[in-house]
Motif scaffolding. Structure first.
Motif, PDB file in Angstrom:
ATOM      1  N   UNK A 108       0.812  -1.214   0.000  1.00  0.00           N
ATOM      2  CA  UNK A 108       0.000   0.000   0.000  1.00  0.00           C
ATOM      3  C   UNK A 108       0.844   1.262   0.000  1.00  0.00           C
ATOM      4  N   UNK A 109       2.146   1.128  -0.210  1.00  0.00           N
ATOM      5  CA  UNK A 109       3.061   2.271  -0.143  1.00  0.00           C
ATOM      6  C   UNK A 109       2.621   3.414  -1.052  1.00  0.00           C
ATOM      7  N   UNK A 110       2.818   4.640  -0.573  1.00  0.00           N
ATOM      8  CA  UNK A 110       2.331   5.816  -1.289  1.00  0.00           C
ATOM      9  C   UNK A 110       3.170   7.033  -0.923  1.00  0.00           C
ATOM     10  N   UNK A 111       3.724   7.671  -1.917  1.00  0.00           N
ATOM     11  CA  UNK A 111       4.353   8.981  -1.694  1.00  0.00           C
ATOM     12  C   UNK A 111       5.807   8.914  -1.278  1.00  0.00           C
ATOM     13  N   UNK A 112       6.117   8.140  -0.252  1.00  0.00           N
ATOM     14  CA  UNK A 112       7.525   8.008   0.162  1.00  0.00           C
ATOM     15  C   UNK A 112       7.896   6.531   0.160  1.00  0.00           C
ATOM     16  N   UNK A 113       9.062   6.190  -0.356  1.00  0.00           N
ATOM     17  CA  UNK A 113       9.433   4.779  -0.506  1.00  0.00           C
ATOM     18  C   UNK A 113       9.602   4.077   0.838  1.00  0.00           C
ATOM     19  N   UNK A 114       9.727   4.854   1.919  1.00  0.00           N
ATOM     20  CA  UNK A 114       9.789   4.250   3.246  1.00  0.00           C
ATOM     21  C   UNK A 114       8.561   3.364   3.486  1.00  0.00           C
ATOM     22  N   UNK A 115       7.409   3.754   2.937  1.00  0.00           N
ATOM     23  CA  UNK A 115       6.194   2.960   3.181  1.00  0.00           C
ATOM     24  C   UNK A 115       6.229   1.648   2.415  1.00  0.00           C
ATOM     25  N   UNK A 116       6.872   1.644   1.258  1.00  0.00           N
ATOM     26  CA  UNK A 116       7.051   0.373   0.548  1.00  0.00           C
ATOM     27  C   UNK A 116       8.000  -0.529   1.347  1.00  0.00           C
ATOM     28  N   UNK A 117       9.011   0.080   1.958  1.00  0.00           N
ATOM     29  CA  UNK A 117       9.966  -0.704   2.746  1.00  0.00           C
ATOM     30  C   UNK A 117       9.284  -1.313   3.973  1.00  0.00           C
ATOM     31  N   UNK A 118       8.585  -0.495   4.757  1.00  0.00           N
ATOM     32  CA  UNK A 118       8.019  -1.053   5.991  1.00  0.00           C
ATOM     33  C   UNK A 118       6.927  -2.074   5.679  1.00  0.00           C
ATOM     34  N   UNK A 119       6.190  -1.858   4.588  1.00  0.00           N
ATOM     35  CA  UNK A 119       5.203  -2.862   4.197  1.00  0.00           C
ATOM     36  C   UNK A 119       5.869  -4.194   3.901  1.00  0.00           C
ATOM     37  N   UNK A 120       6.928  -4.144   3.096  1.00  0.00           N
ATOM     38  CA  UNK A 120       7.555  -5.383   2.636  1.00  0.00           C
ATOM     39  C   UNK A 120       8.387  -6.048   3.729  1.00  0.00           C
ATOM     40  N   UNK A 121       9.213  -5.263   4.416  1.00  0.00           N
ATOM     41  CA  UNK A 121      10.067  -5.852   5.448  1.00  0.00           C
ATOM     42  C   UNK A 121       9.228  -6.328   6.631  1.00  0.00           C
ATOM     43  N   UNK A 122       8.224  -5.528   6.981  1.00  0.00           N
ATOM     44  CA  UNK A 122       7.347  -5.921   8.084  1.00  0.00           C
ATOM     45  C   UNK A 122       6.577  -7.188   7.751  1.00  0.00           C
ATOM     46  N   UNK A 123       6.107  -7.298   6.519  1.00  0.00           N
ATOM     47  CA  UNK A 123       5.385  -8.499   6.104  1.00  0.00           C
ATOM     48  C   UNK A 123       6.293  -9.724   6.159  1.00  0.00           C
ATOM     49  N   UNK A 124       7.488  -9.577   5.613  1.00  0.00           N
ATOM     50  CA  UNK A 124       8.396 -10.724   5.548  1.00  0.00           C
ATOM     51  C   UNK A 124       8.733 -11.213   6.963  1.00  0.00           C
TER      52      UNK A 124
END
Lengths: 361, 361, 361
Positions: free
Chosen positions: C303-319
């Motif tokens: 669901x990351x949006x606007x800042x790539x940090x949200x793509x990181x926390x989504x993916x790393x947190x999920x894993x």
């Protein structure tokens, strides 16, 4: 170990001034006014087990001693000394006391004295209106006296509390009622009412809520049993008045309350019964509330009422739960130790000090 | 280790008497009558994994063996011997069997024989009414025969079960319908109905519910998918008749069901599918139900239906979950060991023995 | 350790192309467009703490460093290099990008280049209709151009996304609106609308949904805040068209979304914000979704949006969450190691590859 300051209990009631029989004590462990089912006892609940875990040691007994033994010790000490020992074992340094429940209950000053703590008053809006109605002869005098009473309370109390959502359901029309509507509703209510009669007219409930919003004092809303998302429209309408809304008693919809606190700057969520009534599950429920709510929007309370044991289990259960949850996250590397200590301080006391301006007053 | 008696499975169905193909077996692992999505299988669910955990060892195979191997072994043993081995591995000593589902299913006597256990019947109200309608010529004879059938069932069954909330939704009008209303609805239903036609008329569903309430036998209500708080008004209306209400299948609203059980003396909550369908998560879900419900108000069931594997995973999953949850609380000092053993016995069997008067009959 | 392939992020947005001030960065950590409450910051949220856990090491800093230090390092590297380092640290090999949000955001090609990954487009239905309305003079041309635009998008995009349930609430009438109804609604909307005006007419929203269903492309539905069970009728009506529905953003109703995925072969559930926004609680929330949903019906997203940090926390947190949950179950003997690895692969990537036909195109 997480570091934590002494607690601000942002929502509780007084304790009974008189000695209690076994059945009366047990009834305070239940969640309603009815008796337990045949063959069961309210001691066999998380609340009952939590009382037997935390309270006997404060009265010189071993944890989990049988109810009869605990109650015998309580009678031996007397109601005053028991309350003193129990309240001094909570780790609470400030009680915010909703004085709007019936019964021979201690007021804020007595709570402060018994618990060696500070105490401040929360004024319950519906009781205030009922008291004004008892002494007002006409619609005009009722409405004028009510406005004055709300104003006077806002000068001495730290917050207003409302049970409008319990009495009418959370789907109240969000906007303030018009003056004519209010006069009409007041006329009908006063005409039909006997002294002491309860206020449940939706127009007058909304009138009260908006008077409180206008006062600038934080407004505590008991959500009642139902999804707090039904309060979304009221929360939106109350934006920009500078008044904070604190959602009380949202469990089992505590995640929804946390969601509201996350999207509205002026909405806060209480941890109260969600943690105080769930005993061995307090840490698990607390962790759920910590999912979505900004950490600056959560407020500890015990919701204690009638017997000081409930103030104890609320406070001790909360403290243990918060230490466990944040401690686990620090051990996992998910949070830093510094952040965990800081957030613990916010939820335990700092947020309440800021929202209720306790240091300023 | 928590001590626990043999279980009373307070709600289950019979098992198929005939051999099953692979696709048929898999369909019992799904939660609806449809096929799995393309590229998926119902074996890849918590239920499927739980079957592969608990059942292969009962048939002489290693846990988690592949589905095809398990089904081959099952066919090798035959449907009768497989059922015997599986049901004797549940640790259940009493099955309460809802006989109201279609299919070539074993009745209570066969369940008892296969499982070396006791078994008693639960009568499903809607099926009873449909059977009466099949053999009644007029509205008057239908209503008279129905009253007689309910009375007769109340002498032999241990409980009534109703799917009124599933067929109509849980927001049924709470009060009993009037006699004229019932006659009108019966007339319309009988006139439109063909033999075997299902009952879904809300007036007749409510008539059935109130007939059951009047019988004094516990009434099991399948909540359907929806918030059981919608049953609040019916629960309140059914107060004081001496009849217990048991809420079945509330997950994912199990906390709301526990809340209802905590505020109404005559309302009980089933653990069934919440625990039986969630496999590795059974302990976590069970712990949630234990937050608010008084421990005297919770009843174990497997909800097993069609294949004895579902009775196994319900019972074994429940037992492991309860041991884990209560064992953790004892280790943490939140509960005493004595209390934990006592509560385990209540939920596993004692509450059901009391509510269904199993020792008296 | 559970084995897991590189991830397919089945729902995200692009990242801002321009440098951000401190306040702007913080606003992306909040859940709404408003400011944080006085005395609070959106850094004090699970999302804020997760960013400080996972992202600083990707930019050469220690985990949990203070926000100001992190933002200084980000400015030092510049927006392009930060995005490159962060997106390459997600472990995502395919991004499905919803291009329907405003702002100066990177498109799929830029996401692919920055992240050294593949990227495909998700077309947002409402924006498509608004763009068509901007360039269509009459009702007839609007409807014809819209049909053509939907068809064209279905040839290049991997999915449609809709916010109809957010704009109108999830209780949309389930059936397709009739042609006359659609023409009437289109006429009224076009007449009242200014260029850029948003589409919220319920008839046109339903028209769009059914156009998407007819296209055969998977349809992603943002559930909005509300119980996804309100989508039951639409899900039932959309059965048998060969089109999959993917429920986005169901938290805190993720168990209800999992229930829908368990009873409808064509309904899937997204893990997105439920896991991405809950930081230290991601494993606990993920475990709840895994209770009822068939494992072939769950799809990871950031669901990351606007800042790539949200793509990181989504993916790393999920894993991390998936490894922890499945790893615990393997250690307990509830699941086999082989099954756990297989299910991890399905949820991380395999299910998305099948549903969106990523290997075929």
């Amino acid at each position: 170990m997480i570091e934590m300051p002494s607690l601000v209990d942002q929502y509780c009631h007084g304790v009974l001034r008189t000695e209690l029989g076994l059945g009366t004590f047990e009834s305070y462990l239940g969640r309603d006014t009815g008796p337990p089912a045949p063959g069961t006892t309210f001691f066999d609940t998380q609340t009952g087990f939590a009382v037997r875990r935390w309270c006997p040691p404060l009265l010189g007994l071993e944890p989990h001693c049988p109810p009869a033994r605990y109650l015998a010790r309580r009678r031996e000490l007397g109601v005053v000394e028991s309350a003193r020992l129990l309240l001094r074992g909570t780790g609470v340094s400030t009680y915010l006391v909703d004085t709007g429940l019936p019964g021979d209950l201690t007021g804020p000053e007595e709570m402060a004295a018994a618990g060696a703590a500070d105490a401040r008053e929360i004024v319950r809006l519906e009781l205030l209106a009922e008291q004004v109605a008892d002494t007002s002869g006409t619609v005009e005098s009722f409405l004028a006296n009510l406005a004055e009473a709300v104003h006077a309370a806002s000068c001495t109390a730290v917050a207003f509390a409302s049970v409008a959502c319990v009495r009418h359901g959370p789907a109240l029309a969000p906007e303030p009622p018009g003056p004519g509507e209010v006069r009409g509703a007041a006329g009908r209510w006063l005409a039909a009412r006997q002294v002491g009669g309860r206020l449940s007219d939706p127009v007058l409930l909304r009138h009260l809520l908006w008077n409180a919003v206008a006062s600038g004092l934080p407004l505590q809303l008991r959500v009642g049993v139902g999804d707090p998302l039904l309060l979304t429209d009221f929360a939106a309408a109350a934006t920009g008045h500078g008044t904070d809304l604190v959602l009380l008693h949202a469990y089992p919809y505590h995640r929804q309350a946390a969601h509201l606190a996350s999207i509205h700057p002026h909405v806060y969520a209480d941890l109260g019964p969600a943690v105080a009534h769930t005993g061995a599950r307090a840490a698990a429920v607390l962790a759920e509330i910590l999912e979505l709510a900004p950490f600056g929007k959560l407020l500890f309370s015990s919701g204690g009422y009638g017997v000081p044991e409930l103030h104890v289990v609320g406070a001790r259960g909360f403290r243990e739960a918060l230490e466990r949850v944040l401690g686990d996250w620090v051990r996992d590397g998910a949070w830093s130790r510094t952040d965990a200590d800081r957030v613990a301080g916010m939820i335990a006391a700092g947020n309440a000090r800021r929202v209720y301006r306790l240091d300023a007053s």
